[in-house]
Write an enzyme that holds these catalytic residues in place. Structure first.
Site, PDB file in Angstrom:
ATOM      1  N   LYS A  66       0.820  -1.226   0.000  1.00 35.58           N
ATOM      2  CA  LYS A  66       0.000   0.000   0.000  1.00 35.58           C
ATOM      3  C   LYS A  66       0.849   1.270   0.000  1.00 35.58           C
ATOM      4  O   LYS A  66       0.489   2.256  -0.642  1.00 35.58           O
ATOM      5  CB  LYS A  66      -0.956  -0.002   1.197  1.00 35.58           C
ATOM      6  CG  LYS A  66      -2.070  -1.026   1.046  1.00 35.58           C
ATOM      7  CD  LYS A  66      -3.043  -0.965   2.207  1.00 35.58           C
ATOM      8  CE  LYS A  66      -4.146  -1.998   2.025  1.00 35.58           C
ATOM      9  NZ  LYS A  66      -5.158  -1.933   3.065  1.00 35.58           N
ATOM     10  N   GLY A 127      -5.128   0.900  18.621  1.00 33.81           N
ATOM     11  CA  GLY A 127      -4.069   0.790  17.623  1.00 33.81           C
ATOM     12  C   GLY A 127      -3.739   2.151  17.033  1.00 33.81           C
ATOM     13  O   GLY A 127      -4.531   3.101  17.143  1.00 33.81           O
ATOM     14  N   GLY A 129      -1.582   2.078  13.919  1.00 37.90           N
ATOM     15  CA  GLY A 129      -0.840   1.703  12.714  1.00 37.90           C
ATOM     16  C   GLY A 129      -1.554   2.170  11.453  1.00 37.90           C
ATOM     17  O   GLY A 129      -2.388   3.083  11.491  1.00 37.90           O
ATOM     18  N   GLY A 130      -1.233   1.512  10.352  1.00 39.42           N
ATOM     19  CA  GLY A 130      -1.760   1.920   9.048  1.00 39.42           C
ATOM     20  C   GLY A 130      -3.279   1.905   8.984  1.00 39.42           C
ATOM     21  O   GLY A 130      -3.895   2.796   8.405  1.00 39.42           O
TER      22      GLY A 130
END
Ligand code: ATR
Length: 272
Positions: A66, A127, A129-130
């Site tokens: 990605k 979270g 993250g991405g």
């Protein structure tokens, strides 16, 4: 020849995207082909460019490409920029345009399919993250009462919050969630992929109406089990998000918004 699209990732054998887009095309009477391509770590960019040069119209991008897809693009949407990741590309007159529909897909699933508007809600996201990067912009635009991000690595959460700098966004350590109440709790950590549980304090889910697990097809993950044990009435996994992000890409490419309900029903794996 019909227009060509493909999903690229590594591994790619479990992808549901060809099935989803095939069902959308059939239901909306669009003539297109949608395939799956195993990405090569040393050749990813060349694979995308070849697909475009051979007449491809667009691609979906999945792990681990990605970020590379985002960097390869000539134009990037605001949400792709914030996510620093692309999950969809469109080839337009020689240019590559990058989008990220993961966050909006999640939002649509929560609001429209599960019937839980974010507006005015107390929302907790686990979270940083991405997956969380992709969701933040659509979530904040939906105007929750507050959006709290909990993460083990506070430096990562802080960097994200500094970058976004939004009055409704707050970060928290897991321990500090003790005694707080949330309406909607989303597990966007990768903990469930390894059968782990984020270190949520006892009772953190007690007031929640919806517990949402981003992972798809993992059944009752430790997070969903805890939510169930604390009496959360609505438990969901990421099947609706998967289909909704695909519908966004389909609409972007084809100018036609497909119906998602029947496709979600077809892909749903019961939680227990
Ligand atoms: P993704 O792109 O899927 O979000 P990532 O960028 O590697 O993947 O981020 C993974 C997220 O899951 C991180 O927020 C990570 O927390 P830390 O930043 O504190 O490491 C979180 N995560 C992974 N395993 C976890 C666990 N067992 N408990 C809590 N959080 C976990």
């Amino acid at each position: 020849m019909s227009d060509r699209y493909a999903v690229i990732g590594r591994p790619i054998n479990h992808t549901k995207s060809p099935l989803i887009h095939g069902l959308f095309a059939e239901a909306s009477g669009q003539a297109l082909e949608y395939g799956a391509m195993e990405g090569r770590l040393d050749e990813f960019e060349r694979q995308v460019l070849s697909f475009r040069d051979e007449g491809g119209r667009g691609m979906n991008i999945t792990a681990p490409f990605k970020l590379r897809a985002f960097e390869l693009a000539d134009w990037r949407s605001e949400r792709a920029q914030l996510a620093r990741a692309a999950n969809a590309l469109k080839f337009e007159g020689g240019s590559i345009v990058a989008e990220n529909f993961d966050g909006i897909g999640l939002l649509r699933d929560i609001e429209e399919n599960l019937g839980e508007p974010l507006r005015g809600a107390r929302v907790l996201v686990l979270g940083a993250g991405g997956a969380v990067r992709g969701a933040l912009l659509p979530f904040l635009q939906a105007e929750p009462r507050e959006l709290v991000i909990a993460n083990r690595d506070m430096a990562k959460a802080m960097a994200l919050s500094d970058e976004i700098n939004h009055p409704l966004l707050r970060i928290s350590r897991y321990e500090a969630l003790e005694g707080l109440g949330f309406d909607i709790v989303v597990n966007a950590t990768s903990a469930s992929l390894t059968g782990e549980l984020p270190p949520l304090p006892q009772g953190a889910l007690a007031q929640a109406r919806l517990a949402y697990e981003l992972a798809y097809g993992k059944g009752l993950t430790p997070f969903l089990r805890i939510a169930q044990g604390q009496g959360v009435t609505r438990l969901a996994d990421g099947v609706g998000m998967l289909v909704e992000q695909a519908a966004e890409a389909f609409a972007w490419w084809r100018g036609v918004r497909p119906e998602t309900r029947a496709v979600i029903d077809r892909l749903t794996i019961p939680l227990e």
